[in-house]
Design an enzyme around this catalytic site. Sequence first.
Site, PDB file in Angstrom:
ATOM      1  N   TYR A   9       0.813  -1.217   0.000  1.00  0.00           N
ATOM      2  CA  TYR A   9       0.000   0.000   0.000  1.00  0.00           C
ATOM      3  C   TYR A   9       0.848   1.269   0.000  1.00  0.00           C
ATOM      4  CZ  TYR A   9       1.099  -0.188   4.968  1.00  0.00           C
ATOM      5  OH  TYR A   9       1.762  -0.260   6.154  1.00  0.00           O
ATOM      6  N   GLY A  10       2.149   1.145   0.197  1.00  0.00           N
ATOM      7  CA  GLY A  10       3.073   2.281   0.204  1.00  0.00           C
ATOM      8  C   GLY A  10       4.219   1.992  -0.746  1.00  0.00           C
ATOM      9  N   GLU A  84       9.718  -4.551   7.213  1.00  0.00           N
ATOM     10  CA  GLU A  84       8.519  -3.970   7.813  1.00  0.00           C
ATOM     11  C   GLU A  84       8.430  -4.101   9.332  1.00  0.00           C
ATOM     12  OE1 GLU A  84       6.447  -2.223   5.938  1.00  0.00           O
ATOM     13  OE2 GLU A  84       7.473  -2.753   4.088  1.00  0.00           O
TER      14      GLU A  84
END
Length: 176
Positions: A9-10, A84
Site C-alpha cells: 500500500y506504500g 517492515e
Amino acid sequence: MDDFWVFGYGSLMWRPGFEFREAQRGRIYGYRRALCIHSFIHRGTPERPGLVLGLDRGGSCTGMVFKVRGEDHEEVVAYLRAREMTNKVYMERHLPAYLANGQQVEALSFVTDRAHPQYAGALEIDEAAHRVAVSEGQSGHNADYVLSTVRHLREMRIRDHLLEAVAERLEPVSSS
C-alpha cells in the site's frame, strides 16, 4: 508450497524488493492507508517525530498485489519481516484482497499495531501536514516522503484524497 500473494500500500507498490510472478491492482476492505505512524529515526526524531504510512483500521485501500512463487516463500517473507517489522509497529496478517478481475486472494499484509507507542492515531489534515512539514530524520525530510508517495500513487492512477490533502499543504513548504 503453493504460490502466495503480498499486498503493498506504500513504497512496496513501486519498490517491492523481491521477485514476483505477477503484480496487479487490488483492494482490501476494513483497512485504509494512513499517516498514522510516528517516525523517530528515518523521517523524524524523538523530539520532532515525523509521520509515515500504516495500514490502519477502517475504510478500504487500493494497492498492488504481488503473486510470489511458493518456493520463494521463506526468502520473501524473511525479507518483508526485516523491512517492515524492525520496530514491531506493524503486525503480519493475511487479508482478503480483491483483484481487478473480481478474484479474491489471501494476501500477506502488514497492518498498524494501534497499541504500539509509535501509533499516532487519526490526525486532522492540518495537524498531519504540520508534523510532516517540520520533521526530518536519517532518510531525509518527511515532506519529501509524503510528496514522493503521492507522486507515485498518481503515476499508478491511485487516488488517496487524505494523503493528497496533506501533500497540498506541503507544496509551498517543500519549494522553500
